[in-house]
Design a protein around this motif. Sequence first.
Motif, PDB file in Angstrom:
ATOM      1  N   LYS A  18      53.798  50.840  35.713  1.00 36.35           N
ATOM      2  CA  LYS A  18      53.438  51.509  36.967  1.00 36.35           C
ATOM      3  C   LYS A  18      51.918  51.491  37.140  1.00 36.35           C
ATOM      4  N   TYR A  19      51.207  51.791  36.078  1.00 37.31           N
ATOM      5  CA  TYR A  19      49.741  51.806  36.133  1.00 37.31           C
ATOM      6  C   TYR A  19      49.177  50.383  36.121  1.00 37.31           C
ATOM      7  N   PHE A  20      49.778  49.551  35.312  1.00 40.10           N
ATOM      8  CA  PHE A  20      49.323  48.168  35.203  1.00 40.10           C
ATOM      9  C   PHE A  20      49.443  47.453  36.547  1.00 40.10           C
ATOM     10  N   MET A  21      50.568  47.602  37.208  1.00 38.13           N
ATOM     11  CA  MET A  21      50.792  46.919  38.480  1.00 38.13           C
ATOM     12  C   MET A  21      49.931  47.498  39.601  1.00 38.13           C
ATOM     13  N   SER A  22      49.473  48.729  39.443  1.00 40.41           N
ATOM     14  CA  SER A  22      48.570  49.287  40.454  1.00 40.41           C
ATOM     15  C   SER A  22      47.243  48.521  40.453  1.00 40.41           C
ATOM     16  N   ALA A  23      46.875  47.968  39.307  1.00 38.14           N
ATOM     17  CA  ALA A  23      45.678  47.123  39.251  1.00 38.14           C
ATOM     18  C   ALA A  23      45.886  45.866  40.085  1.00 38.14           C
ATOM     19  N   GLY A  24      47.073  45.298  40.013  1.00 35.42           N
ATOM     20  CA  GLY A  24      47.391  44.128  40.821  1.00 35.42           C
ATOM     21  C   GLY A  24      47.338  44.432  42.300  1.00 35.42           C
ATOM     22  N   LYS A  25      47.809  45.598  42.657  1.00 34.03           N
ATOM     23  CA  LYS A  25      47.762  46.009  44.066  1.00 34.03           C
ATOM     24  C   LYS A  25      46.316  46.183  44.530  1.00 34.03           C
ATOM     25  N   ALA A  26      45.489  46.761  43.689  1.00 35.20           N
ATOM     26  CA  ALA A  26      44.073  46.932  44.031  1.00 35.20           C
ATOM     27  C   ALA A  26      43.391  45.581  44.219  1.00 35.20           C
ATOM     28  N   LEU A  27      43.772  44.598  43.427  1.00 33.95           N
ATOM     29  CA  LEU A  27      43.186  43.261  43.565  1.00 33.95           C
ATOM     30  C   LEU A  27      43.506  42.653  44.929  1.00 33.95           C
ATOM     31  N   LYS A  28      44.689  42.932  45.446  1.00 37.07           N
ATOM     32  CA  LYS A  28      45.062  42.406  46.769  1.00 37.07           C
ATOM     33  C   LYS A  28      44.095  42.891  47.843  1.00 37.07           C
ATOM     34  N   GLU A  29      43.501  44.056  47.621  1.00 37.38           N
ATOM     35  CA  GLU A  29      42.569  44.647  48.582  1.00 37.38           C
ATOM     36  C   GLU A  29      41.116  44.256  48.295  1.00 37.38           C
ATOM     37  N   ALA A  30      40.889  43.484  47.243  1.00 39.57           N
ATOM     38  CA  ALA A  30      39.533  43.067  46.870  1.00 39.57           C
ATOM     39  C   ALA A  30      38.999  42.060  47.888  1.00 39.57           C
ATOM     40  N   PRO A  31      37.674  41.899  47.937  1.00 40.68           N
ATOM     41  CA  PRO A  31      37.060  41.005  48.921  1.00 40.68           C
ATOM     42  C   PRO A  31      37.237  39.505  48.648  1.00 40.68           C
ATOM     43  N   LEU A  32      37.861  39.136  47.556  1.00 38.62           N
ATOM     44  CA  LEU A  32      38.134  37.728  47.272  1.00 38.62           C
ATOM     45  C   LEU A  32      39.220  37.258  48.245  1.00 38.62           C
ATOM     46  N   PRO A  33      39.009  36.145  48.963  1.00 35.54           N
ATOM     47  CA  PRO A  33      39.998  35.712  49.955  1.00 35.54           C
ATOM     48  C   PRO A  33      41.415  35.625  49.386  1.00 35.54           C
ATOM     49  N   ALA A  34      42.372  36.069  50.178  1.00 38.81           N
ATOM     50  CA  ALA A  34      43.774  36.101  49.745  1.00 38.81           C
ATOM     51  C   ALA A  34      44.265  34.713  49.342  1.00 38.81           C
ATOM     52  N   ALA A  35      43.898  33.691  50.100  1.00 35.43           N
ATOM     53  CA  ALA A  35      44.338  32.331  49.765  1.00 35.43           C
ATOM     54  C   ALA A  35      43.794  31.919  48.402  1.00 35.43           C
ATOM     55  N   THR A  36      42.554  32.271  48.123  1.00 39.12           N
ATOM     56  CA  THR A  36      41.943  31.959  46.826  1.00 39.12           C
ATOM     57  C   THR A  36      42.661  32.713  45.719  1.00 39.12           C
ATOM     58  N   GLN A  37      42.978  33.969  45.965  1.00 35.75           N
ATOM     59  CA  GLN A  37      43.703  34.749  44.956  1.00 35.75           C
ATOM     60  C   GLN A  37      45.026  34.082  44.597  1.00 35.75           C
ATOM     61  N   GLU A  38      45.760  33.617  45.585  1.00 35.90           N
ATOM     62  CA  GLU A  38      47.056  32.984  45.306  1.00 35.90           C
ATOM     63  C   GLU A  38      46.879  31.665  44.561  1.00 35.90           C
ATOM     64  N   LEU A  39      45.879  30.873  44.938  1.00 40.49           N
ATOM     65  CA  LEU A  39      45.632  29.616  44.238  1.00 40.49           C
ATOM     66  C   LEU A  39      45.265  29.864  42.780  1.00 40.49           C
ATOM     67  N   VAL A  40      44.418  30.858  42.547  1.00 43.07           N
ATOM     68  CA  VAL A  40      44.012  31.199  41.176  1.00 43.07           C
ATOM     69  C   VAL A  40      45.212  31.703  40.375  1.00 43.07           C
ATOM     70  N   ALA A  41      45.985  32.603  40.959  1.00 47.42           N
ATOM     71  CA  ALA A  41      47.168  33.130  40.267  1.00 47.42           C
ATOM     72  C   ALA A  41      48.142  32.001  39.940  1.00 47.42           C
ATOM     73  N   LEU A  42      48.319  31.087  40.870  1.00 46.63           N
ATOM     74  CA  LEU A  42      49.211  29.952  40.655  1.00 46.63           C
ATOM     75  C   LEU A  42      48.696  29.057  39.532  1.00 46.63           C
ATOM     76  N   ARG A  43      47.399  28.748  39.530  1.00 45.50           N
ATOM     77  CA  ARG A  43      46.851  27.847  38.505  1.00 45.50           C
ATOM     78  C   ARG A  43      46.926  28.472  37.116  1.00 45.50           C
ATOM     79  N   VAL A  44      46.581  29.738  36.999  1.00 44.77           N
ATOM     80  CA  VAL A  44      46.686  30.419  35.701  1.00 44.77           C
ATOM     81  C   VAL A  44      48.134  30.369  35.211  1.00 44.77           C
ATOM     82  N   SER A  45      49.055  30.628  36.114  1.00 50.82           N
ATOM     83  CA  SER A  45      50.478  30.643  35.747  1.00 50.82           C
ATOM     84  C   SER A  45      50.988  29.257  35.372  1.00 50.82           C
TER      85      SER A  45
END
Length: 157
Positions: A18-45
């Motif tokens: 519950k606490y761990f995933m709240s960090a993920g939610k906060a990242l969605k609101e970060a100033p890093l572009p959403a498209a970049t976030q998805e590309l980075v998450a995809l590449r790491v995965s």
Amino acid sequence: MDARLNYFANPTAGKALKYFMSAGKALKEAPLPAATQELVALRVSQINGCAVCVDMHTKEAAAAGDTAVRLNLVAAWREATVFTEAERAALAFAEEGTRVADAATGVGDEVWAHAAKHYDEDQLAALVILVSFMNAVNRLNIITQQPAGDYRPGQFH
């Protein structure tokens, strides 16, 4: 394929995540572009071989309007012409931040400097946390053999 552990049904996992995933939610609101976030998450995965996260982030990026061509080329981004210089800097950062055992140094000065040319300090902070967060989530999913294929965009947001 069944998961070894159901994180949603287990009280210990549920409480911690519950606490761990709240960090993920906060990242969605970060100033890093959403498209970049998805590309980075995809590449790491992709690097970590986390099928459930590859499934999730491919579908989230597509739902947000990214193209199949771009998503199919993430694994070979260095040779692809479809990414911006800023996205390329973020993907290089993601790779070095994920492959720390290979380089033994983490993100090198050159890769950091290249990312810093494209992202401000808040965006760099989001990038550091996103790469670290995704590596942790990948491990949670891989260790418990979470199955992939059924994710629906927005399911966890």
